[in-house]
Design an enzyme around this catalytic site. Structure first.
Site, PDB file in Angstrom:
ATOM      1  N   ASP A  31      -5.526   1.418   4.210  1.00 59.30           N
ATOM      2  CA  ASP A  31      -5.462   0.282   3.488  1.00 59.30           C
ATOM      3  C   ASP A  31      -6.406   0.834   3.036  1.00 59.30           C
ATOM      4  OD1 ASP A  31      -5.479  -3.194   4.130  1.00 59.30           O
ATOM      5  OD2 ASP A  31      -5.677  -2.048   2.869  1.00 59.30           O
ATOM      6  N   ASN A  33       0.731  -4.980 -11.710  1.00 59.12           N
ATOM      7  CA  ASN A  33       1.773  -5.465 -13.052  1.00 59.12           C
ATOM      8  C   ASN A  33       1.103  -6.097 -14.392  1.00 59.12           C
ATOM      9  OD1 ASN A  33       1.382  -8.610 -13.278  1.00 59.12           O
ATOM     10  ND2 ASN A  33       2.532  -8.114 -11.162  1.00 59.12           N
ATOM     11  N   VAL A  52       0.531  -3.532  -3.143  1.00 62.82           N
ATOM     12  CA  VAL A  52      -0.617  -3.059  -2.986  1.00 62.82           C
ATOM     13  C   VAL A  52      -1.663  -4.078  -3.558  1.00 62.82           C
ATOM     14  CG1 VAL A  52      -0.828  -1.433  -4.769  1.00 62.82           C
ATOM     15  CG2 VAL A  52      -2.694  -1.272  -2.773  1.00 62.82           C
ATOM     16  N   ASP A  53      -0.932  -4.663  -4.893  1.00 66.80           N
ATOM     17  CA  ASP A  53      -1.238  -6.086  -5.642  1.00 66.80           C
ATOM     18  C   ASP A  53      -1.680  -7.112  -5.061  1.00 66.80           C
ATOM     19  OD1 ASP A  53       0.130  -7.672  -8.770  1.00 66.80           O
ATOM     20  OD2 ASP A  53      -2.272  -7.274  -7.653  1.00 66.80           O
ATOM     21  N   SER A  82       3.026   3.085  -8.986  1.00 63.29           N
ATOM     22  CA  SER A  82       4.331   2.759  -9.050  1.00 63.29           C
ATOM     23  C   SER A  82       5.417   3.834  -7.761  1.00 63.29           C
ATOM     24  CB  SER A  82       5.304   4.116 -10.856  1.00 63.29           C
ATOM     25  OG  SER A  82       4.013   3.528 -11.662  1.00 63.29           O
ATOM     26  N   TYR A 127       8.100   0.105  -8.431  1.00 58.63           N
ATOM     27  CA  TYR A 127       8.518   0.307  -9.192  1.00 58.63           C
ATOM     28  C   TYR A 127       8.928   1.787  -9.318  1.00 58.63           C
ATOM     29  CZ  TYR A 127       5.644  -3.549 -12.238  1.00 58.63           C
ATOM     30  OH  TYR A 127       5.415  -4.134 -12.454  1.00 58.63           O
TER      31      TYR A 127
END
Ligand code: APR
Length: 168
Positions: free
Chosen positions: A10, A24, A33-34, A117, A121
């Site tokens: 993590d 983003n 993860v954001d 990504s 994504y």
């Protein structure tokens, strides 16, 4: 290769100068993860990000890390995969490169990347790993500034891909 580390875990638990966030373009948080980074950092991270006026794909911006163990968060935006014919590969390389440039500008010596990504994504994991490793190796070959660059992988698939590509 001695300054590159592969770690499965993590990224919000890493004690490095900067962790990189796969954000983003709004920089106002999200999932993956954001979401994990914003949850661990606390609400002041979103307040700081709101003042940055977003971030273009392939670019990077920096904030402090608030409740996270790292000192800074470098927010970068990877490309959404649309088949690879509209510049996604270069955009992904730019996200890694601009994060490294920004970290060096702030005199940071250790940095950890997630697999930008390759989640929401939908960038193909093997191709993304090759681009990530190539971009980081090229930077380290030209520049002895960084002490350590960590690829912090989360899922087993990415871990196996990176192990094979890094021969570790
Ligand atoms: N530590 C390290 N890696 C993590 C963690 C974590 N705590 N949580 C998820 N990951 C991994 C995922 O397994 C994936 O391999 O991060 C990688 C990137 O996946 P996403 O977080 O989905 O990021 P990305 O594919 O770049 O999509 C970005 O998703 O969360 C939203 O706001 C974000 O809109 C943006 C989009």
């Amino acid at each position: 290769m001695d300054r590159i580390q592969l770690l499965q875990g993590d990224i919000t638990e890493m004690h490095v100068d900067a962790i990189v966030n796969a954000a983003n373009r709004s920089l106002l948080g999200g999932g993956g993860v954001d979401g994990a980074i914003h949850r661990a950092a606390g609400p002041k991270l979103k307040e700081a990000c709101a003042k940055l006026n977003g971030c273009e794909t392939g670019q990077a911006k920096i904030t402090t890390a608030y409740r996270l163990p790292s000192r800074y968060v470098i927010h970068t935006v990877g490309p959404v995969w649309h088949g690879g014919e509209i510049g996604e590969k270069q955009q992904l390389a730019s996200a890694y490169q601009n994060s490294l440039i920004l970290a060096k500008e702030h005199k940071l010596k250790t940095i950890a990347f997630p697999n930008i990504s390759t989640g929401v994504y939908a960038f193909p994991k093997e191709l993304a790993a090759k681009i990530a490793i190539q971009t980081v190796l090229e930077f380290l070959d030209d520049d002895d500034w960084f002490e350590e660059v960590t690829f912090c992988v989360y899922d087993d698939e990415n871990y196996k891909i990176y192990q094979d590509l890094l021969n570790v």
